[in-house]
Design an enzyme around this catalytic site. Structure first.
Site, PDB file in Angstrom:
ATOM      1  N   GLY A 173      76.282  54.549   3.984  1.00  0.00           N
ATOM      2  CA  GLY A 173      75.155  53.876   4.643  1.00  0.00           C
ATOM      3  C   GLY A 173      74.180  54.870   5.250  1.00  0.00           C
ATOM      4  O   GLY A 173      72.959  54.752   5.096  1.00  0.00           O
ATOM      5  N   ASP A 214      75.153  62.442  13.581  1.00  0.00           N
ATOM      6  CA  ASP A 214      76.251  61.843  14.323  1.00  0.00           C
ATOM      7  C   ASP A 214      75.648  60.717  15.139  1.00  0.00           C
ATOM      8  O   ASP A 214      74.645  60.902  15.838  1.00  0.00           O
ATOM      9  CB  ASP A 214      76.978  62.845  15.216  1.00  0.00           C
ATOM     10  CG  ASP A 214      78.357  62.296  15.542  1.00  0.00           C
ATOM     11  OD1 ASP A 214      79.183  62.186  14.626  1.00  0.00           O
ATOM     12  OD2 ASP A 214      78.604  61.925  16.706  1.00  0.00           O
ATOM     13  N   SER A 215      76.228  59.555  15.009  1.00  0.00           N
ATOM     14  CA  SER A 215      75.585  58.402  15.626  1.00  0.00           C
ATOM     15  C   SER A 215      76.614  57.451  16.173  1.00  0.00           C
ATOM     16  O   SER A 215      77.813  57.594  15.919  1.00  0.00           O
ATOM     17  CB  SER A 215      74.681  57.712  14.600  1.00  0.00           C
ATOM     18  OG  SER A 215      75.318  57.633  13.347  1.00  0.00           O
ATOM     19  N   GLY A 232      77.765  49.127   9.036  1.00  0.00           N
ATOM     20  CA  GLY A 232      78.388  49.283  10.351  1.00  0.00           C
ATOM     21  C   GLY A 232      78.141  48.107  11.281  1.00  0.00           C
ATOM     22  O   GLY A 232      78.403  46.949  10.936  1.00  0.00           O
ATOM     23  N   LYS A 256      64.022  48.053   9.229  1.00  0.00           N
ATOM     24  CA  LYS A 256      64.918  48.752  10.168  1.00  0.00           C
ATOM     25  C   LYS A 256      64.375  50.160  10.472  1.00  0.00           C
ATOM     26  O   LYS A 256      64.351  50.579  11.629  1.00  0.00           O
ATOM     27  CB  LYS A 256      66.341  48.820   9.593  1.00  0.00           C
ATOM     28  CG  LYS A 256      67.319  49.527  10.517  1.00  0.00           C
ATOM     29  CD  LYS A 256      68.741  49.578   9.952  1.00  0.00           C
ATOM     30  CE  LYS A 256      69.589  50.561  10.759  1.00  0.00           C
ATOM     31  NZ  LYS A 256      70.918  50.784  10.218  1.00  0.00           N
ATOM     32  N   ARG A 304      67.851  56.275  13.817  1.00  0.00           N
ATOM     33  CA  ARG A 304      67.838  57.309  12.779  1.00  0.00           C
ATOM     34  C   ARG A 304      66.410  57.666  12.391  1.00  0.00           C
ATOM     35  O   ARG A 304      66.066  58.832  12.227  1.00  0.00           O
ATOM     36  CB  ARG A 304      68.634  56.791  11.566  1.00  0.00           C
ATOM     37  CG  ARG A 304      68.940  57.814  10.514  1.00  0.00           C
ATOM     38  CD  ARG A 304      70.114  57.399   9.641  1.00  0.00           C
ATOM     39  NE  ARG A 304      71.356  57.394  10.389  1.00  0.00           N
ATOM     40  CZ  ARG A 304      71.968  56.275  10.809  1.00  0.00           C
ATOM     41  NH1 ARG A 304      71.487  55.096  10.515  1.00  0.00           N
ATOM     42  NH2 ARG A 304      73.071  56.352  11.518  1.00  0.00           N
TER      43      ARG A 304
HETATM   44  P1  IMP Z   1      79.989  59.034  12.940  1.00  0.00           P
HETATM   45  O1  IMP Z   1      78.595  59.472  13.236  1.00  0.00           O
HETATM   46  O2  IMP Z   1      80.432  59.431  11.569  1.00  0.00           O
HETATM   47  O3  IMP Z   1      80.951  59.409  14.012  1.00  0.00           O
HETATM   48  O4  IMP Z   1      80.005  57.452  12.873  1.00  0.00           O
HETATM   49  C1  IMP Z   1      79.047  56.671  13.493  1.00  0.00           C
HETATM   50  C2  IMP Z   1      79.454  55.212  13.487  1.00  0.00           C
HETATM   51  O5  IMP Z   1      78.406  54.487  14.133  1.00  0.00           O
HETATM   52  C3  IMP Z   1      79.612  54.656  12.095  1.00  0.00           C
HETATM   53  O6  IMP Z   1      80.880  54.167  11.926  1.00  0.00           O
HETATM   54  C4  IMP Z   1      78.613  53.513  11.988  1.00  0.00           C
HETATM   55  O7  IMP Z   1      79.237  52.336  11.665  1.00  0.00           O
HETATM   56  C5  IMP Z   1      77.983  53.389  13.359  1.00  0.00           C
HETATM   57  N1  IMP Z   1      76.532  53.473  13.147  1.00  0.00           N
HETATM   58  C6  IMP Z   1      75.765  54.591  13.186  1.00  0.00           C
HETATM   59  N2  IMP Z   1      74.493  54.292  12.857  1.00  0.00           N
HETATM   60  C7  IMP Z   1      74.475  52.975  12.586  1.00  0.00           C
HETATM   61  C8  IMP Z   1      73.445  52.100  12.164  1.00  0.00           C
HETATM   62  O8  IMP Z   1      72.288  52.469  11.905  1.00  0.00           O
HETATM   63  N3  IMP Z   1      73.816  50.829  12.009  1.00  0.00           N
HETATM   64  C9  IMP Z   1      75.073  50.367  12.235  1.00  0.00           C
HETATM   65  N4  IMP Z   1      76.070  51.138  12.609  1.00  0.00           N
HETATM   66  C10 IMP Z   1      75.773  52.449  12.785  1.00  0.00           C
END
Ligand code: IMP
Length: 215
Positions: free
Chosen positions: A17, A74-75, A162, A184, A199
């Site tokens: 994603g 990283d989010s 997500g 979005k 993002r």
């Molecule tokens: P990481 O950055 O790999 O630790 O994971 C970030 C988590 O945040 C992921 O599992 C995503 O599901 C969630 N996430 C990050 N950005 C979004 C987004 O734009 N929409 C929905 N979920 C997000």
């Protein structure tokens, strides 16, 4: 700040994603982005306690292995009533108990139940994205974007990925899960404001700083 002159960049992520969204955002600049998953790069363990630390781990690992600049993301979702949890642990909240992968419907329900248990009317939360651009010589730069809104229940929409279906951005009546990718992001190269998604906002900062506008 270093400008990015090389047109091949590694997107240091195994999350389909995120890679799709970063590709949407970077393509108009003439960049070709290959993901860490496509290159079979190992997924490093995210041992940091901040978005910046985890973004650095991912981008540096990919830059050092490939010899090319690497961009990581990283989010996560921070919920005010939960003292900003799940935050850097957003992906972990989706891990199934039997270790067989991630279940985001279960994760969204966990967030909803945790808010309900607080017996608060505060449904506020925000998504954070920290992009880290790392060069093979170890130089790193960060770009952070946030989008604030409400956590709603039940989930709405099946677009995006997500936690999108439970996030209603401030001033909008559609959740991220009900928006097209364009809605979005809410951002295109050259646009004056920084768009809508966390993002896109982080990317706008990255583009202004590191990418030439005349591409
Ligand atoms: P990481 O950055 O790999 O630790 O994971 C970030 C988590 O945040 C992921 O599992 C995503 O599901 C969630 N996430 C990050 N950005 C979004 C987004 O734009 N929409 C929905 N979920 C997000």
């Amino acid at each position: 700040m270093r400008k990015l002159e090389i047109h091949d960049i590694i997107v240091a992520s195994h999350n389909a994603g995120k890679v799709r969204e970063i590709n949407d955002l970077i393509a108009p600049y003439g960049f070709s982005a290959k993901s860490a998953a496509e290159l079979n790069l190992e997924e490093p363990e995210e041992t940091g306690t901040t978005f910046e630390e985890n973004a650095t781990i991912k981008a540096l690992a990919a830059a050092k292995t490939t010899g090319l600049p690497a961009l990581s993301d990283d989010s996560g979702l921070c919920v005010k009533a939960l003292d900003d949890a799940p935050g850097v642990y957003t992906a972990d909240w989706a891990e199934k108990e039997d270790g067989s992968g991630r279940d985001f419907l279960m994760a969204m329900e966990k967030v909803h139940k945790a808010i309900e248990a607080k017996e608060t009317s505060d449904k506020g939360g925000y998504f954070v994205a920290v992009l880290c651009l790392a060069w093979p010589d170890g130089h790193v730069e960060y770009f952070r974007g946030e989008t604030h809104g409400d956590i709603i229940w039940p989930p709405r929409g099946d677009a995006g990925f997500g936690y999108d279906p439970i996030f209603l951005p401030e001033g909008h009546d559609k959740t991220f899960g009900e928006m097209t990718a364009e809605e979005k992001h809410g951002w295109k190269p050259g646009q004056k404001d920084d768009g809508l998604s966390h993002r896109a906002r982080a990317f706008a900062l990255f583009a202004r700083t590191c990418l030439s506008q005349d591409r």
